[in-house]
Design a protein around this motif. Structure first.
Motif, PDB file in Angstrom:
ATOM      1  N   LEU A  25       0.918  -0.814  -0.398  1.00  0.00           N
ATOM      2  CA  LEU A  25       0.190   0.129   0.097  1.00  0.00           C
ATOM      3  C   LEU A  25       1.047   1.221   0.203  1.00  0.00           C
ATOM      4  O   LEU A  25       0.311   2.279  -0.712  1.00  0.00           O
ATOM      5  CB  LEU A  25      -0.843   0.361   0.822  1.00  0.00           C
ATOM      6  N   LEU A  77       1.794   4.874   7.188  1.00  0.00           N
ATOM      7  CA  LEU A  77       0.473   4.852   8.116  1.00  0.00           C
ATOM      8  C   LEU A  77      -0.432   4.718   6.779  1.00  0.00           C
ATOM      9  O   LEU A  77      -0.355   4.746   5.558  1.00  0.00           O
ATOM     10  CB  LEU A  77      -0.284   6.483   8.275  1.00  0.00           C
ATOM     11  N   ALA A  78      -0.803   3.066   6.604  1.00  0.00           N
ATOM     12  CA  ALA A  78      -2.080   2.655   6.345  1.00  0.00           C
ATOM     13  C   ALA A  78      -3.484   2.030   7.000  1.00  0.00           C
ATOM     14  O   ALA A  78      -3.179   1.802   7.966  1.00  0.00           O
ATOM     15  CB  ALA A  78      -1.269   1.761   5.066  1.00  0.00           C
ATOM     16  N   VAL A  79      -4.308   2.333   5.563  1.00  0.00           N
ATOM     17  CA  VAL A  79      -5.989   1.497   6.228  1.00  0.00           C
ATOM     18  C   VAL A  79      -6.005   0.407   5.331  1.00  0.00           C
ATOM     19  O   VAL A  79      -5.676   0.497   3.525  1.00  0.00           O
ATOM     20  CB  VAL A  79      -6.800   2.801   6.941  1.00  0.00           C
ATOM     21  N   GLN A  84     -11.134   2.083   3.808  1.00  0.00           N
ATOM     22  CA  GLN A  84     -10.928   3.117   4.509  1.00  0.00           C
ATOM     23  C   GLN A  84     -12.275   3.759   4.376  1.00  0.00           C
ATOM     24  O   GLN A  84     -13.374   3.358   3.558  1.00  0.00           O
ATOM     25  CB  GLN A  84     -10.096   2.880   2.423  1.00  0.00           C
ATOM     26  N   ARG A  85     -11.270   5.114   4.191  1.00  0.00           N
ATOM     27  CA  ARG A  85     -12.501   6.339   4.237  1.00  0.00           C
ATOM     28  C   ARG A  85     -14.033   5.639   4.871  1.00  0.00           C
ATOM     29  O   ARG A  85     -15.151   6.038   5.570  1.00  0.00           O
ATOM     30  CB  ARG A  85     -13.488   5.796   2.719  1.00  0.00           C
ATOM     31  N   ARG A  86     -13.048   5.167   6.670  1.00  0.00           N
ATOM     32  CA  ARG A  86     -13.934   4.647   7.721  1.00  0.00           C
ATOM     33  C   ARG A  86     -13.562   5.541   8.722  1.00  0.00           C
ATOM     34  O   ARG A  86     -13.937   5.181  10.369  1.00  0.00           O
ATOM     35  CB  ARG A  86     -14.249   3.443   7.834  1.00  0.00           C
ATOM     36  N   GLY A  87     -12.798   6.387   8.850  1.00  0.00           N
ATOM     37  CA  GLY A  87     -12.632   7.287  10.047  1.00  0.00           C
ATOM     38  C   GLY A  87     -11.190   6.811  10.656  1.00  0.00           C
ATOM     39  O   GLY A  87     -11.491   6.809  11.626  1.00  0.00           O
ATOM     40  N   VAL A  88     -10.728   5.084   9.764  1.00  0.00           N
ATOM     41  CA  VAL A  88      -9.847   4.588  10.678  1.00  0.00           C
ATOM     42  C   VAL A  88      -8.319   5.416  10.985  1.00  0.00           C
ATOM     43  O   VAL A  88      -7.725   5.474  11.468  1.00  0.00           O
ATOM     44  CB  VAL A  88      -9.430   3.315   9.936  1.00  0.00           C
ATOM     45  N   GLY A  89      -8.168   5.979   9.682  1.00  0.00           N
ATOM     46  CA  GLY A  89      -7.014   6.405   9.618  1.00  0.00           C
ATOM     47  C   GLY A  89      -7.154   7.626  10.617  1.00  0.00           C
ATOM     48  O   GLY A  89      -6.193   8.266  10.919  1.00  0.00           O
ATOM     49  N   ALA A  90      -7.549   8.950  10.165  1.00  0.00           N
ATOM     50  CA  ALA A  90      -8.338  10.207  11.262  1.00  0.00           C
ATOM     51  C   ALA A  90      -7.730   9.310  12.562  1.00  0.00           C
ATOM     52  O   ALA A  90      -7.615   9.890  13.492  1.00  0.00           O
ATOM     53  CB  ALA A  90      -9.302  10.386  11.248  1.00  0.00           C
ATOM     54  N   ASN A 116       0.581  11.251  -4.669  1.00  0.00           N
ATOM     55  CA  ASN A 116      -0.612  10.476  -3.912  1.00  0.00           C
ATOM     56  C   ASN A 116      -1.498  10.888  -3.730  1.00  0.00           C
ATOM     57  O   ASN A 116      -1.310  12.099  -2.538  1.00  0.00           O
ATOM     58  CB  ASN A 116      -0.253   9.404  -2.637  1.00  0.00           C
ATOM     59  N   VAL A 118      -4.389  11.445  -2.546  1.00  0.00           N
ATOM     60  CA  VAL A 118      -5.536  10.647  -1.371  1.00  0.00           C
ATOM     61  C   VAL A 118      -4.740  10.997   0.191  1.00  0.00           C
ATOM     62  O   VAL A 118      -5.426  11.707   0.644  1.00  0.00           O
ATOM     63  CB  VAL A 118      -6.146   9.503  -1.895  1.00  0.00           C
ATOM     64  N   PHE A 122      -5.923  13.810   2.418  1.00  0.00           N
ATOM     65  CA  PHE A 122      -6.579  13.580   3.717  1.00  0.00           C
ATOM     66  C   PHE A 122      -5.605  14.236   5.021  1.00  0.00           C
ATOM     67  O   PHE A 122      -5.923  14.107   6.064  1.00  0.00           O
ATOM     68  CB  PHE A 122      -6.452  11.697   4.080  1.00  0.00           C
ATOM     69  N   ARG A 125      -6.814  17.298   5.686  1.00  0.00           N
ATOM     70  CA  ARG A 125      -7.985  17.009   6.024  1.00  0.00           C
ATOM     71  C   ARG A 125      -7.677  17.627   7.470  1.00  0.00           C
ATOM     72  O   ARG A 125      -8.082  17.797   8.680  1.00  0.00           O
ATOM     73  CB  ARG A 125      -8.122  16.896   5.214  1.00  0.00           C
TER      74      ARG A 125
HETATM   75  C1  LIG Z   1      -4.465   7.906   3.465  1.00  0.00           C
HETATM   76  C2  LIG Z   1      -5.199   6.883   3.657  1.00  0.00           C
HETATM   77  C3  LIG Z   1      -4.012   6.696   5.555  1.00  0.00           C
HETATM   78  C4  LIG Z   1      -6.282   7.585   4.296  1.00  0.00           C
HETATM   79  O1  LIG Z   1      -6.694   6.955   5.366  1.00  0.00           O
HETATM   80  P1  LIG Z   1      -8.601   6.238   5.738  1.00  0.00           P
HETATM   81  O2  LIG Z   1      -9.201   5.247   7.107  1.00  0.00           O
HETATM   82  O3  LIG Z   1      -9.254   6.117   4.294  1.00  0.00           O
HETATM   83  O4  LIG Z   1      -9.030   8.026   6.024  1.00  0.00           O
HETATM   84  P2  LIG Z   1     -10.051   8.975   6.949  1.00  0.00           P
HETATM   85  O5  LIG Z   1     -11.853   7.931   6.729  1.00  0.00           O
HETATM   86  O6  LIG Z   1     -10.068   8.482   8.231  1.00  0.00           O
HETATM   87  O7  LIG Z   1     -10.621  10.291   5.835  1.00  0.00           O
HETATM   88  C5  LIG Z   1     -10.449  11.352   7.050  1.00  0.00           C
HETATM   89  C6  LIG Z   1     -10.649  12.782   6.292  1.00  0.00           C
HETATM   90  O8  LIG Z   1      -9.885  12.401   4.873  1.00  0.00           O
HETATM   91  C7  LIG Z   1     -10.101  13.053   3.824  1.00  0.00           C
HETATM   92  N1  LIG Z   1      -9.553  11.605   2.934  1.00  0.00           N
HETATM   93  C8  LIG Z   1      -9.881  10.435   3.473  1.00  0.00           C
HETATM   94  N2  LIG Z   1      -9.582   9.664   1.757  1.00  0.00           N
HETATM   95  C9  LIG Z   1      -9.838  10.051   1.257  1.00  0.00           C
HETATM   96  C10 LIG Z   1      -9.661  10.422  -0.504  1.00  0.00           C
HETATM   97  N3  LIG Z   1      -9.924   8.960  -1.414  1.00  0.00           N
HETATM   98  N4  LIG Z   1      -9.980  10.816  -1.079  1.00  0.00           N
HETATM   99  C11 LIG Z   1     -10.713  12.364  -0.610  1.00  0.00           C
HETATM  100  N5  LIG Z   1     -10.013  13.258   0.574  1.00  0.00           N
HETATM  101  C12 LIG Z   1      -9.908  12.220   1.063  1.00  0.00           C
HETATM  102  C13 LIG Z   1     -11.237  13.617   3.731  1.00  0.00           C
HETATM  103  O9  LIG Z   1     -11.542  14.400   4.269  1.00  0.00           O
HETATM  104  C14 LIG Z   1     -11.657  12.379   5.040  1.00  0.00           C
HETATM  105  O10 LIG Z   1     -13.492  12.961   5.704  1.00  0.00           O
HETATM  106  P3  LIG Z   1     -14.018  12.505   5.299  1.00  0.00           P
HETATM  107  O11 LIG Z   1     -14.371  11.041   5.203  1.00  0.00           O
HETATM  108  O12 LIG Z   1     -15.196  13.429   6.396  1.00  0.00           O
HETATM  109  O13 LIG Z   1     -14.502  13.284   4.174  1.00  0.00           O
HETATM  110  C15 LIG Z   1      -5.571   5.582   3.099  1.00  0.00           C
HETATM  111  O14 LIG Z   1      -6.060   6.289   2.036  1.00  0.00           O
HETATM  112  C16 LIG Z   1      -4.233   4.648   2.482  1.00  0.00           C
HETATM  113  O15 LIG Z   1      -4.208   4.142   3.558  1.00  0.00           O
HETATM  114  N6  LIG Z   1      -3.782   5.058   1.508  1.00  0.00           N
HETATM  115  C17 LIG Z   1      -2.634   4.571   1.286  1.00  0.00           C
HETATM  116  C18 LIG Z   1      -2.345   4.367   1.877  1.00  0.00           C
HETATM  117  C19 LIG Z   1      -1.025   5.482   1.934  1.00  0.00           C
HETATM  118  O16 LIG Z   1      -1.110   6.542   0.946  1.00  0.00           O
HETATM  119  N7  LIG Z   1      -0.798   5.930   2.656  1.00  0.00           N
HETATM  120  C20 LIG Z   1      -0.517   7.943   3.120  1.00  0.00           C
HETATM  121  C21 LIG Z   1       0.791   7.730   2.834  1.00  0.00           C
HETATM  122  S1  LIG Z   1       2.332   7.047   3.451  1.00  0.00           S
END
Ligand SMILES: CC(C)(COP(=O)(O)OP(=O)(O)OC[C@H]1O[C@@H](n2cnc3c(N)ncnc32)[C@H](O)[C@@H]1OP(=O)(O)O)[C@@H](O)C(=O)NCCC(=O)NCCS
Length: 161
Positions: A25, A77-79, A84-90, A116, A118, A122, A125
């Motif tokens: 990821l 950091l990864a979910v 994904q998009r369920r608040g786990v990353g936050a 990247n 996304v 993230f 935000r």
């Molecule tokens: C980046 C990542 C960790 C986010 O985790 P997540 O659990 O999906 O994110 P959350 O659900 O907590 O999102 C929190 C906010 O971030 C933003 N966000 C998250 N995913 C998004 C997307 N696909 N597009 C736009 N905004 C996004 C939004 O504002 C979101 O709030 P909302 O859902 O209320 O609109 C996840 O997408 C991931 O694992 N990606 C692959 C690995 C990676 O790129 N890691 C980061 C670099 S090391």
């Protein structure tokens, strides 16, 4: 927000799955740096927290933060895709930020691939600021954007769980 998700410190036996997910990821297309052995050492280290998000005992996300003297570095950091998009990353970031604050550290730094979109959305935000572009940071054609957040000044990542 998934309230059935627990966040806590990763166990040594979770190192292989975290390493495999990091490779897929996060580190795809790059040399594999976060191998099972490195993750095992990070889990055992006093200056690093490896956080695991679990649903029903199964890993659904992870974050690795290293604590330096006056700041911390969010290294990974990864979910998992289905979560994904369920608040786990936050929640993972908020958990790691709270640990940094408890250690008296207010500044968090991290990098994300420039491509990247996304991850960049993230982190923005969650109150992280894009402070610099690092050309060729990951590989000759893979630039990074550096982010920073001052936890003493910025509001928490998102409202409390
Ligand atoms: C980046 C990542 C960790 C986010 O985790 P997540 O659990 O999906 O994110 P959350 O659900 O907590 O999102 C929190 C906010 O971030 C933003 N966000 C998250 N995913 C998004 C997307 N696909 N597009 C736009 N905004 C996004 C939004 O504002 C979101 O709030 P909302 O859902 O209320 O609109 C996840 O997408 C991931 O694992 N990606 C692959 C690995 C990676 O790129 N890691 C980061 C670099 S090391």
């Amino acid at each position: 927000m998934d309230s059935a998700i627990d966040i806590g410190l990763a166990r040594p036996d979770e190192a292989p799955v975290i390493a495999a997910q990091s490779r897929e990821l996060i580190e795809h297309g790059l040399d594999w740096r976060w191998t099972p052995g490195r993750l095992r050492r990070a889990i055992a280290s006093n200056d690093t927290n490896v956080a695991a998000a679990r649903f029903d005992g199964q890993l659904v996300g992870f974050g690795v933060m290293q604590y330096l003297d006056e700041e911390a570095h969010l290294c990974l950091l990864a979910v998992l895709p289905g979560w994904q998009r369920r608040g786990v990353g936050a929640r993972l970031v908020r958990w790691l930020e709270a640990a940094a604050l408890e250690a008296g550290i207010g500044v968090i730094r991290l990098e994300a691939r420039r491509r990247n979109a996304v991850a960049r959305a993230f982190y923005r935000r969650l109150g992280y600021e894009e402070i610099m572009l690092s050309t060729g940071y990951y590989a000759p054609h893979e630039d990074a954007v550096r982010f920073a957040k001052d936890l003493w000044l910025a509001p928490p990542a998102l409202p409390p769980a």
